[in-house]
Design a protein around this motif. Sequence first.
Motif, PDB file in Angstrom:
ATOM      1  N   ARG A   1      -1.678  -6.382  -6.323  1.00 49.87           N
ATOM      2  CA  ARG A   1      -2.070  -4.977  -6.289  1.00 49.87           C
ATOM      3  C   ARG A   1      -1.351  -4.176  -5.201  1.00 49.87           C
ATOM      4  O   ARG A   1      -0.946  -4.722  -4.188  1.00 49.87           O
ATOM      5  CB  ARG A   1      -3.588  -4.857  -6.056  1.00 49.87           C
TER       6      ARG A   1
ATOM      7  N   HIS B   1      -2.447  -0.986  -2.953  1.00 52.97           N
ATOM      8  CA  HIS B   1      -3.628  -0.214  -2.545  1.00 52.97           C
ATOM      9  C   HIS B   1      -3.210   1.247  -2.395  1.00 52.97           C
ATOM     10  O   HIS B   1      -2.342   1.569  -1.582  1.00 52.97           O
ATOM     11  CB  HIS B   1      -4.143  -0.773  -1.226  1.00 52.97           C
ATOM     12  N   THR B   2      -3.824   2.142  -3.174  1.00 55.64           N
ATOM     13  CA  THR B   2      -3.373   3.534  -3.202  1.00 55.64           C
ATOM     14  C   THR B   2      -4.345   4.526  -2.583  1.00 55.64           C
ATOM     15  O   THR B   2      -3.931   5.633  -2.210  1.00 55.64           O
ATOM     16  CB  THR B   2      -3.074   3.978  -4.643  1.00 55.64           C
TER      17      THR B   2
ATOM     18  N   ASN C   1      -8.442   4.986  -0.426  1.00 52.43           N
ATOM     19  CA  ASN C   1      -9.824   4.708  -0.056  1.00 52.43           C
ATOM     20  C   ASN C   1     -10.598   6.012  -0.087  1.00 52.43           C
ATOM     21  O   ASN C   1     -10.036   7.090   0.148  1.00 52.43           O
ATOM     22  CB  ASN C   1      -9.922   4.113   1.354  1.00 52.43           C
TER      23      ASN C   1
ATOM     24  N   HIS D   1       0.836  -1.190   0.000  1.00 54.25           N
ATOM     25  CA  HIS D   1       0.000   0.000   0.000  1.00 54.25           C
ATOM     26  C   HIS D   1       0.872   1.241   0.000  1.00 54.25           C
ATOM     27  O   HIS D   1       2.022   1.228   0.465  1.00 54.25           O
ATOM     28  CB  HIS D   1      -0.933   0.017   1.224  1.00 54.25           C
TER      29      HIS D   1
ATOM     30  N   HIS E   1      -6.591   0.903  -6.640  1.00 54.47           N
ATOM     31  CA  HIS E   1      -5.416   0.040  -6.606  1.00 54.47           C
ATOM     32  C   HIS E   1      -4.622   0.218  -7.892  1.00 54.47           C
ATOM     33  O   HIS E   1      -5.158   0.667  -8.912  1.00 54.47           O
ATOM     34  CB  HIS E   1      -5.813  -1.435  -6.495  1.00 54.47           C
TER      35      HIS E   1
ATOM     36  N   GLU F   1      -2.567  -2.443 -10.259  1.00 50.47           N
ATOM     37  CA  GLU F   1      -2.447  -3.896 -10.427  1.00 50.47           C
ATOM     38  C   GLU F   1      -1.346  -4.226 -11.432  1.00 50.47           C
ATOM     39  O   GLU F   1      -1.319  -3.665 -12.533  1.00 50.47           O
ATOM     40  CB  GLU F   1      -3.779  -4.471 -10.909  1.00 50.47           C
TER      41      GLU F   1
ATOM     42  N   GLU G   1     -12.312   1.921  -3.409  1.00 55.75           N
ATOM     43  CA  GLU G   1     -10.892   1.596  -3.301  1.00 55.75           C
ATOM     44  C   GLU G   1     -10.216   1.810  -4.657  1.00 55.75           C
ATOM     45  O   GLU G   1     -10.781   1.449  -5.691  1.00 55.75           O
ATOM     46  CB  GLU G   1     -10.704   0.140  -2.879  1.00 55.75           C
TER      47      GLU G   1
ATOM     48  N   ASN H   1      -3.701   8.002 -10.874  1.00 59.31           N
ATOM     49  CA  ASN H   1      -3.247   6.908 -10.020  1.00 59.31           C
ATOM     50  C   ASN H   1      -1.878   6.404 -10.455  1.00 59.31           C
ATOM     51  O   ASN H   1      -0.985   6.187  -9.629  1.00 59.31           O
ATOM     52  CB  ASN H   1      -4.281   5.784 -10.061  1.00 59.31           C
TER      53      ASN H   1
END
Length: 325
Positions: free
Chosen positions: A282, A284-285, A287, A40, A259, A261, A257, A223
């Motif tokens: 993945r 996680h970047t 929420n 993350h 992500h 990947e 969420e 992202n």
Amino acid sequence: MVSPSTLFTPAAPEFIGRHLQHPSPEQIELRDGLMDHPAHVDPKFLYDALGSALFTAITQLPEYYPTRCEAEIFQRHGADIARHIGPVQSMIDLGAGDCVKAERLFPSLRPRHYVPIDISADYLQSAVRRLRLSYPDLQITAIGQDFTHALALPAGIPAEQRLFFYPGSSIGNLSPEDAHAMLQRIRGQCEGGGLLVGVDGVKPRQVLEPAYDDALHLTAAFNLNLLRHVNSVLGADFDVDDWRHVALFNSARSRIEMHLEAQRAVRVAWPGGQREFGAGERIHTENSYKFTPPSFAGLLASAGYRDVAHWSDSRGWFSIFSARA
């Protein structure tokens, strides 16, 4: 007035060979997050200068409803909101970005001192230069700071009649526990003032997911740009082409969420470390938690706020909360 001394910026990375010498807190945070399972990265790293510019573009997309909903609320209920807030000596803008949202409230709130805070110091400095030309009588103190874990204000900001402005749905980037802690930190510095915060509501998946995975793929670029920022801060060798953007609504946790990947098996290295990611694994970047008005009002009350009021857009998709410390 803003001078270079009022804009604080993070220190540049320092590398010796392929090892970090005296790693910064940001480098340690990135390294630990990438080595965790699952991996993350804190969403604050989305906001370098390019990421901030991309997010500004995202807010103009037809899929991204929060900006329009928030603008509707201020247009329809601005006078009521201003009356509830009362006099404002200092307006402290958390995650100010291009400062446009706060600027639209200047005529109704009439702050004497504007304090924009953003992690992207370069992007913030550009916005502040524009404001100084348009508002020569407004005192401005710009701060480049990550306020998600600590909130430090210079001594020159008056303690009386402070308004903390936290627009958009940024409070939703924090877990409910971290949001509660953030609200308590803000309350501790309000000095009898208040908080004005934007909160995104629970909606059908078919509305939520396109807002974070738009047809033009601007959110994907936003992202993926995080990887370039990680390369810059940590000295990593992420190849953006190895990754794809994923956005989904987790209904059990009431959150969107985001992500990144891996599209194939890859090895990513940085000074003093590396990690192999399998195809489909993945990072996680981000929420973005969604609240009902009663649930967020309860969060404010549990953090010690009183005199809580809120206003929503015509569809009930988004809310603005005003509360006293």
